[in-house]
Design a protein around this motif. Structure first.
Motif, mmCIF file in Angstrom:
data_model
loop_
_atom_site.group_PDB
_atom_site.id
_atom_site.type_symbol
_atom_site.label_atom_id
_atom_site.label_comp_id
_atom_site.label_asym_id
_atom_site.label_seq_id
_atom_site.Cartn_x
_atom_site.Cartn_y
_atom_site.Cartn_z
ATOM 1 N N LEU A 130 7.837 33.570 -4.289
ATOM 2 C CA LEU A 130 8.873 33.843 -5.077
ATOM 3 C C LEU A 130 10.086 34.158 -4.132
ATOM 4 N N HIS A 131 11.411 33.327 -4.568
ATOM 5 C CA HIS A 131 12.409 33.427 -3.674
ATOM 6 C C HIS A 131 13.832 33.668 -4.707
ATOM 7 N N GLU A 132 14.887 33.741 -3.871
ATOM 8 C CA GLU A 132 16.241 33.957 -4.728
ATOM 9 C C GLU A 132 17.353 33.153 -3.864
ATOM 10 N N ALA A 133 18.145 32.676 -4.538
ATOM 11 C CA ALA A 133 19.394 31.863 -3.865
ATOM 12 C C ALA A 133 20.683 32.343 -4.191
ATOM 13 N N THR B 242 8.915 36.216 1.435
ATOM 14 C CA THR B 242 9.109 35.322 2.497
ATOM 15 C C THR B 242 10.401 35.478 3.054
ATOM 16 N N HIS B 243 11.440 35.736 2.139
ATOM 17 C CA HIS B 243 12.910 36.004 2.651
ATOM 18 C C HIS B 243 12.955 37.305 2.354
ATOM 19 N N PRO B 244 13.075 38.466 3.085
ATOM 20 C CA PRO B 244 13.393 39.841 2.667
ATOM 21 C C PRO B 244 14.596 40.059 2.201
ATOM 22 N N ASN B 245 15.704 39.068 2.466
ATOM 23 C CA ASN B 245 16.979 39.316 1.729
ATOM 24 C C ASN B 245 17.172 38.869 0.288
ATOM 25 N N GLU B 246 15.974 38.551 -0.093
ATOM 26 C CA GLU B 246 15.847 37.957 -1.712
ATOM 27 C C GLU B 246 14.973 39.024 -2.472
ATOM 28 N N PRO B 247 15.785 39.916 -2.861
ATOM 29 C CA PRO B 247 14.799 41.141 -3.393
ATOM 30 C C PRO B 247 13.852 41.169 -4.684
ATOM 31 N N SER C 157 15.927 40.714 5.949
ATOM 32 C CA SER C 157 16.881 39.730 6.683
ATOM 33 C C SER C 157 16.073 38.420 6.150
ATOM 34 N N ARG C 158 16.717 37.279 6.433
ATOM 35 C CA ARG C 158 15.962 35.994 6.097
ATOM 36 C C ARG C 158 15.030 35.684 6.961
ATOM 37 N N ALA C 159 15.122 36.224 8.203
ATOM 38 C CA ALA C 159 14.001 35.780 9.058
ATOM 39 C C ALA C 159 13.432 36.959 9.929
HETATM 40 ZN ZN LIG Z 1 14.332 32.038 -0.069
#
Ligand SMILES: [Zn+2]
Length: 377
Positions: free
Chosen positions: A215-218, A84-89, A148-150
């Protein structure tokens, strides 16, 4: 013979160099638009495209593969959203691992590894992020995209001054127009990002998805990290999952805020019958306190500035010189997904999904996530 003036020769050489630079950059730019391969494992019974649920996505950068892993045994259905956010591998890689390794024994698993496919084709400005990172597999190193996040501005531009979320009227900054996790439930005739959200919402409705997990990361200093965020209807599943994994690792379960719109754990729960959950792991390569940002940081999660920040209690997760590796972050995601499936009969009126023989958290940490991925071809 007439002598060619020096300024003509200089101009010709400079023009030639400029043409070479343009061609080189065009090749690099073009290569960034091509996704790396994902190798469907034995559990995959069908590969569909997201545009099946929103035909206007066909042929656009928003279209992406939907992997179907049908056990053949009737049961519940689960949808896993990676990227969903491709900068959260770790979110992306965990979804790839499911496609390549998982063999469900009951129910149907749907996996979209690159939910915002367009976001994988660029990186965020001023972040100094690497374009790729390598994961060691049994047969060598496989390269994956760090995005990127977006949504890539090449695919959706310009951003408006402010972003008005269509179904709630919520106002956010203009750059959020390209954030897939502010676009749900989406619009069929909206922006590219809204169309992707719409297609995912339609997939959930039309395929009667019982459980959806995003699935995300922060950043390690963010408050909602090592956490499950659940729509109120899915909160009991989040708590059951939290208890199921607590011998291996700690994770919190939080209720989705009712007044924050556009996110999976809010809108998919409100607009469909699915149990909507989102998971966050701690990714130092995304954090504001990080030092040198490179592929090593993405994979090892080791950063001396975070060690120092931890000594000041400035991070919200345990952090020391060992860092938080991508294997550990994937192990969390994968273990929680298996636990959610295991707990599904308790919340789904007797319906169940079983992801089959999945490795335990400790095994993934010890072997590395690459152990469960296909070799590079
Ligand atoms: Zn995210």
């Amino acid at each position: 013979m007439k002598k060619i003036p020096v300024h003509i020769i200089t101009a010709s050489i400079l023009s030639l160099l400029a043409i070479c630079a343009v061609v080189y950059l065009a090749v690099v730019f073009g290569a960034a638009r091509k996704a790396e391969p994902i190798y469907p494992g034995e559990g995959v019974t069908q590969v569909r495209m997201l545009s099946e649920w929103c035909p206007s996505l066909k042929g656009t950068a928003g279209d992406t593969e939907v992997y179907v892993l049908d056990s053949g045994t009737p049961g519940a259905s689960m949808l896993v959203l990676g990227g969903t956010h491709p900068n959260e591998p770790a979110g992306y890689l965990s979804a790839v691992m499911l496609v390549e390794y998982c063999r469900p024994s009951c129910g149907i698993l749907y996996v979209i590894p690159r939910s915002n496919n367009s976001g994988f084709t660029c990186t965020d400005p001023l972040e100094a992020s690497p374009m790729t990172f390598g994961i060691e597999t049994a047969g060598g190193v496989r390269t994956f995209r760090f995005g990127s996040r977006a949504t890539n501005p090449v695919d959706q531009w310009p951003d408006s001054e402010v972003y008005i979320h269509a179904s709630s009227g919520q106002i956010l900054s203009g750059s959020e127009t390209r954030n897939l996790n502010r676009a749900y439930p989406g619009r069929e005739d909206g922006t590219l990002t809204e169309k992707v959200a719409f297609a995912i919402t339609e997939l959930i409705k039309n395929n009667y998805i019982d459980i959806t997990v995003d699935l995300h990361e922060a950043s390690p200093e963010y408050t909602t990290v090592n956490a499950i965020v659940a729509h109120e209807d899915a909160l009991s599943l989040a708590f059951l999952t939290m208890w199921d994994v607590e011998e291996s690792f700690r994770i919190s379960a939080d209720e989705s805020p009712r007044n924050l719109h556009g996110l999976t754990h809010r809108e998919l729960g409100d607009f469909t019958d699915t149990l909507a959950l989102l998971m966050e792991t701690a990714n130092p390569s995304q954090g504001r306190l990080r030092g040198r940002t490179d592929a090593n940081l993405v994979v090892s999660g080791q950063d001396k500035f975070y060690v120092r920040a931890a000594s000041y209690d400035a991070v919200t997760v345990p952090y020391d010189e060992r860092g938080i590796s991508i294997s550990e972050r994937c192990a969390r995601h994968v273990s929680c997904l298996a636990a959610m499936a295991e707990m599904s009969p308790f919340v789904g009126e007797g319906r169940e999904i079983n992801l089959g023989d999945m490795p335990a958290y400790e095994e993934i940490v010890a072997n590395g996530i690459g152990y469960y991925l296909h070799d590079p071809v």
